[in-house]
Design a protein around this motif. Structure first.
Motif, PDB file in Angstrom:
ATOM      1  N   SER A 110       0.843  -1.187   0.000  1.00 26.54           N
ATOM      2  CA  SER A 110       0.000   0.000   0.000  1.00 26.54           C
ATOM      3  C   SER A 110       0.882   1.242   0.000  1.00 26.54           C
ATOM      4  N   GLY A 111       0.257   2.403  -0.071  1.00 30.07           N
ATOM      5  CA  GLY A 111       1.008   3.649  -0.023  1.00 30.07           C
ATOM      6  C   GLY A 111       1.763   3.839   1.268  1.00 30.07           C
ATOM      7  N   THR A 112       1.421   3.069   2.276  1.00 25.95           N
ATOM      8  CA  THR A 112       2.142   3.139   3.536  1.00 25.95           C
ATOM      9  C   THR A 112       2.906   1.842   3.805  1.00 25.95           C
ATOM     10  N   ALA A 113       3.299   1.162   2.733  1.00 28.30           N
ATOM     11  CA  ALA A 113       4.176  -0.017   2.798  1.00 28.30           C
ATOM     12  C   ALA A 113       3.543  -1.210   3.514  1.00 28.30           C
ATOM     13  N   ASP A 114       2.233  -1.261   3.555  1.00 27.94           N
ATOM     14  CA  ASP A 114       1.529  -2.384   4.157  1.00 27.94           C
ATOM     15  C   ASP A 114       1.272  -3.456   3.094  1.00 27.94           C
ATOM     16  N   PRO A 115       1.639  -4.748   3.324  1.00 29.61           N
ATOM     17  CA  PRO A 115       1.401  -5.774   2.311  1.00 29.61           C
ATOM     18  C   PRO A 115       0.012  -6.412   2.355  1.00 29.61           C
ATOM     19  N   ILE A 116      -0.703  -6.273   3.462  1.00 27.64           N
ATOM     20  CA  ILE A 116      -1.930  -7.054   3.649  1.00 27.64           C
ATOM     21  C   ILE A 116      -3.101  -6.460   2.855  1.00 27.64           C
ATOM     22  N   GLN A 117      -3.269  -5.141   2.933  1.00 25.21           N
ATOM     23  CA  GLN A 117      -4.400  -4.536   2.220  1.00 25.21           C
ATOM     24  C   GLN A 117      -4.335  -4.809   0.715  1.00 25.21           C
ATOM     25  N   PRO A 118      -3.194  -4.587   0.039  1.00 22.55           N
ATOM     26  CA  PRO A 118      -3.153  -4.920  -1.403  1.00 22.55           C
ATOM     27  C   PRO A 118      -3.401  -6.396  -1.665  1.00 22.55           C
ATOM     28  N   TYR A 119      -2.890  -7.260  -0.792  1.00 19.80           N
ATOM     29  CA  TYR A 119      -3.109  -8.703  -0.960  1.00 19.80           C
ATOM     30  C   TYR A 119      -4.612  -9.006  -0.991  1.00 19.80           C
ATOM     31  N   LEU A 120      -5.340  -8.447  -0.031  1.00 14.92           N
ATOM     32  CA  LEU A 120      -6.764  -8.766   0.075  1.00 14.92           C
ATOM     33  C   LEU A 120      -7.555  -8.222  -1.115  1.00 14.92           C
ATOM     34  N   VAL A 121      -7.243  -6.997  -1.552  1.00 15.71           N
ATOM     35  CA  VAL A 121      -8.067  -6.417  -2.624  1.00 15.71           C
ATOM     36  C   VAL A 121      -7.673  -6.923  -4.006  1.00 15.71           C
ATOM     37  N   ARG A 122      -6.445  -7.379  -4.192  1.00 15.16           N
ATOM     38  CA  ARG A 122      -6.015  -7.767  -5.542  1.00 15.16           C
ATOM     39  C   ARG A 122      -6.084  -9.262  -5.801  1.00 15.16           C
ATOM     40  N   THR A 144      -7.434 -11.973  -3.555  1.00 18.72           N
ATOM     41  CA  THR A 144      -8.442 -12.882  -3.014  1.00 18.72           C
ATOM     42  C   THR A 144      -9.680 -12.858  -3.916  1.00 18.72           C
ATOM     43  N   THR A 145     -10.468 -13.902  -3.833  1.00 20.49           N
ATOM     44  CA  THR A 145     -11.557 -14.115  -4.787  1.00 20.49           C
ATOM     45  C   THR A 145     -12.509 -12.930  -4.892  1.00 20.49           C
ATOM     46  N   ASP A 146     -12.875 -12.353  -3.771  1.00 26.21           N
ATOM     47  CA  ASP A 146     -13.830 -11.241  -3.783  1.00 26.21           C
ATOM     48  C   ASP A 146     -13.158  -9.882  -3.653  1.00 26.21           C
ATOM     49  N   GLY A 147     -11.870  -9.820  -3.903  1.00 29.29           N
ATOM     50  CA  GLY A 147     -11.156  -8.556  -3.768  1.00 29.29           C
ATOM     51  C   GLY A 147     -11.687  -7.488  -4.720  1.00 29.29           C
ATOM     52  N   SER A 148     -11.770  -6.262  -4.235  1.00 29.58           N
ATOM     53  CA  SER A 148     -12.371  -5.183  -5.025  1.00 29.58           C
ATOM     54  C   SER A 148     -11.532  -4.795  -6.239  1.00 29.58           C
ATOM     55  N   SER A 149     -10.239  -5.117  -6.246  1.00 29.92           N
ATOM     56  CA  SER A 149      -9.375  -4.780  -7.378  1.00 29.92           C
ATOM     57  C   SER A 149      -8.869  -6.027  -8.098  1.00 29.92           C
ATOM     58  N   ASN A 150      -9.593  -7.107  -7.957  1.00 29.99           N
ATOM     59  CA  ASN A 150      -9.200  -8.377  -8.570  1.00 29.99           C
ATOM     60  C   ASN A 150      -9.803  -8.495  -9.967  1.00 29.99           C
ATOM     61  N   ALA A 151      -9.378  -7.616 -10.881  1.00 27.01           N
ATOM     62  CA  ALA A 151      -9.878  -7.677 -12.263  1.00 27.01           C
ATOM     63  C   ALA A 151      -9.381  -8.904 -12.990  1.00 27.01           C
ATOM     64  N   GLN A 152      -8.293  -9.462 -12.522  1.00 26.62           N
ATOM     65  CA  GLN A 152      -7.740 -10.652 -13.167  1.00 26.62           C
ATOM     66  C   GLN A 152      -8.665 -11.851 -13.069  1.00 26.62           C
ATOM     67  N   GLY A 153      -9.383 -11.958 -11.949  1.00 28.67           N
ATOM     68  CA  GLY A 153     -10.198 -13.131 -11.701  1.00 28.67           C
ATOM     69  C   GLY A 153      -9.467 -14.233 -10.953  1.00 28.67           C
ATOM     70  N   ILE A 154      -8.483 -13.868 -10.129  1.00 31.85           N
ATOM     71  CA  ILE A 154      -7.810 -14.880  -9.308  1.00 31.85           C
ATOM     72  C   ILE A 154      -8.810 -15.467  -8.321  1.00 31.85           C
ATOM     73  N   SER A 155      -8.877 -16.777  -8.299  1.00 33.78           N
ATOM     74  CA  SER A 155      -9.734 -17.469  -7.336  1.00 33.78           C
ATOM     75  C   SER A 155      -9.030 -18.754  -6.945  1.00 33.78           C
ATOM     76  N   ASN A 156      -8.309 -18.687  -5.834  1.00 33.24           N
ATOM     77  CA  ASN A 156      -7.486 -19.808  -5.383  1.00 33.24           C
ATOM     78  C   ASN A 156      -7.769 -20.019  -3.899  1.00 33.24           C
ATOM     79  N   PRO A 157      -8.292 -21.186  -3.530  1.00 36.16           N
ATOM     80  CA  PRO A 157      -8.688 -21.398  -2.125  1.00 36.16           C
ATOM     81  C   PRO A 157      -7.555 -21.184  -1.135  1.00 36.16           C
ATOM     82  N   GLU A 158      -6.334 -21.576  -1.490  1.00 44.35           N
ATOM     83  CA  GLU A 158      -5.232 -21.395  -0.537  1.00 44.35           C
ATOM     84  C   GLU A 158      -4.872 -19.916  -0.389  1.00 44.35           C
ATOM     85  N   ILE A 159      -4.916 -19.182  -1.501  1.00 42.33           N
ATOM     86  CA  ILE A 159      -4.667 -17.735  -1.411  1.00 42.33           C
ATOM     87  C   ILE A 159      -5.728 -17.070  -0.533  1.00 42.33           C
TER      88      ILE A 159
END
Length: 548
Positions: free
Chosen positions: A451-463, A465-480
């Motif tokens: 993130s803009g404040t060097a946090d890795p978790i928020q970008p991970y969740l939005v990009r 995870t299956t329901d992430g708000s910025s997941n335009a790719q369509g990643i859907s992986n149960p382990e992720i």
């Protein structure tokens, strides 16, 4: 339990002469190294940083004390429950309870202290004597009201905090209570975006969503207040009663100028003092120009992520994705087009992060082997094809971020050696293009794994995870997805790092969903009055100290 701890083995300090970053640095960033990183494109060889600083300060003293910035991104709105208002933090208007320093530490800002009491309760002690720009006190009641409104109505805040989280007042302190253990609270309170900014709720609600009504309302507490606004133009005035003292600048104007050359011409003519988001070629273009300076941040924290479309097209095949990512020469991107603005990417995260994994490998032979085995045959034009389909990659870049096009130009030649035909789509609205799964195969963006404040978790969740708000790719992986849920509640940093390391193996090595094309130093072009400007690694462009 206090939360103010260093959270990374931080430093991506610029190597001498901007040479490619060594394989892995783990040193702690020395405070003394936070001096301004100056890259003087136009200074004579005998000039020194001290000379430039003294000259810049003298020029500012002789001027009217104002600052004009030409930027490339529109200013969407003024209410933090909307989208696109992260710039309130960038331009010195809004403040948070916590802040992230350039070396990655979370420190107090409007809060004097934040302590964890058990796994679900956080006690916030506020700094005395802080007021909103309209004179109202920033007290526990006001802060609890702002947090409550954001938690209830902001989708960005809800990435960090469950809507069932409560903010209450107890004996003059704010108590934040989460329904489950939540390790993201410190990052949330320091987030650069509009998640949990502190503001006067009454002033905001009186505007009823009309940003024009927020102008001159004094709803924020930062050193500069909004006096004029439209999506292309922002004018700020100093807030004389700011808790850190009267700000030094007499006024700030941020104007949206989409064309990069027009931004640079504005600095050249003196109409603007700074141009943001220059291309990587700006340094070369400005060589020999004594009046313009190309300045960069000390750390390269922002990754330019290369994403693959998993919903439709050639990259639904894992082997084709792996071939594409193996064909990218990550060192070459930084060396060939970076001009000192890029650091090579060996993995998804800057290599100084404690959880970074070096698993991005350029291997052209492996790329060709994978495509051969997948049945893609090289045609007479060098482009592979299979069942009558050419191996074409419609590659989306961002018109507002010229560095994304620079990366694409370097990649086009690299991946062609494996038989890919990379066709660049420099889109004005890349997000709109990517909303149509049939319109693209891959993209590069200033999206970032941090993130803009060097946090890795928020970008991970939005990009990712299956329901992430910025997941335009369509990643859907149960382990992720499962790792994401664990990361939310994991207070132990060693265990958090283990989870992130496993995720990188899946995202990059096993599935090739995404890679970092490069890491970017934040870069600004200035005129002579601002040759000593400090370029923030976490995009705090304007603070109460800017211009002193």
């Amino acid at each position: 339990m206090r939360v103010f701890t260093r959270r990374t083995r931080q430093s991506a300090a610029r190597p001498p002469h901007h040479a490619p970053t060594p394989a892995r640095r783990r040193s702690i960033f020395a405070a003394g190294m936070l001096a301004v990183a100056l890259v003087f494109a136009g200074c004579a060889s005998g000039d020194t940083a001290d000379d430039a600083t003294a000259s810049a300060q003298q020029l500012r003293e002789e001027g009217d004390g104002s600052l004009t910035i030409y930027n490339s991104y529109k200013i969407a709105g003024l209410d933090p429950i909307g989208t696109g208002t992260n710039w309130l933090f960038d331009w010195g208007i809004a403040e948070n309870l916590l802040q992230v320093t350039d070396d990655g530490d979370i420190e107090p800002w409007l809060a004097e202290d934040v302590s964890r009491d058990g796994d679900t309760r956080w006690i916030i002690t506020l700094r005395d004597g802080v007021t909103f720009q309209n004179g109202k006190p920033v007290d526990a009641e006001a802060v609890a009201a702002a947090l409550s409104r954001q938690i209830a109505e902001s989708s960005n805040a809800q990435v960090y905090l469950d809507p069932a989280t409560t903010a209450t007042v107890d004996d003059g302190k704010v108590v934040l209570t989460t329904p489950e253990p939540n390790a993201m609270v410190p990052a949330a309170l320091a987030a650069r975006d509009n998640s949990l900014q502190i503001y006067d709720v009454a002033a905001m609600e009186a505007a009823a969503g009309d940003s024009a009504q927020i102008v001159n309302a004094g709803a924020y507490s930062g050193p500069y207040a909004i006096t004029e606004w439209n999506p292309d133009n922002l004018v700020l005035a100093p807030y004389a009663d700011h808790w850190e003292g009267t700000p030094p600048l007499t006024g700030i104007t941020v104007r949206v100028v989409p064309d990069e050359q027009a931004r640079l011409a504005g600095v050249q003519s003196g109409e603007a003092d700074m141009a943001f988001y220059p291309s990587t070629s700006a340094k070369l273009e400005l060589q020999g120009n004594d009046d313009m300076h190309v300045l960069s941040s000390e750390l390269a924290l922002q990754s330019l992520l290369v994403e693959m479309n998993l919903k439709d097209g050639i990259f639904t095949d894992t082997d084709v994705r792996k071939a594409f990512t193996a064909a990218i020469d990550y060192e070459g991107i930084a060396a060939d087009v970076g001009n000192g603005q890029f650091a090579p990417a060996a993995g998804l995260y800057p290599d100084t992060m404690s959880f970074a994994v070096d698993n991005q490998v350029h291997d052209l032979d492996e790329a060709n082997r994978l495509l051969d085995e997948a049945g893609w045959v090289t045609g007479g034009d060098g482009i592979r094809e299979k069942d009558g389909q050419k191996l074409v990659v419609r590659f989306v870049t961002q018109a507002q971020g010229p560095e994304t096009n620079d990366v694409a130009i370097a990649m086009k030649d690299q991946v062609s050696r494996a038989g890919f035909d990379l066709q660049i789509d420099n889109a004005e609205d890349s997000a709109a293009v990517k909303n149509d799964p049939t319109a693209w195969e891959s993209s590069v963006a200033l999206s970032g794994s941090l993130s803009g404040t060097a946090d890795p978790i928020q970008p991970y969740l939005v990009r990712w995870t299956t329901d992430g708000s910025s997941n335009a790719q369509g990643i859907s992986n149960p382990e992720i997805d499962a790792i994401g849920e664990q990361l939310r509640g994991e207070f132990d940093t060693e265990r958090r790092d283990e989870l992130l390391e496993r995720a990188q193996e899946i995202l990059v090595a096993e599935q090739a969903y995404v890679v970092a094309g490069t890491f970017k130093y934040f870069t600004v072009v200035t005129g002579p009055e601002w040759a000593d400007y400090h370029v923030s690694s976490v995009r705090r462009h304007i603070t109460s100290q800017t211009g002193k």
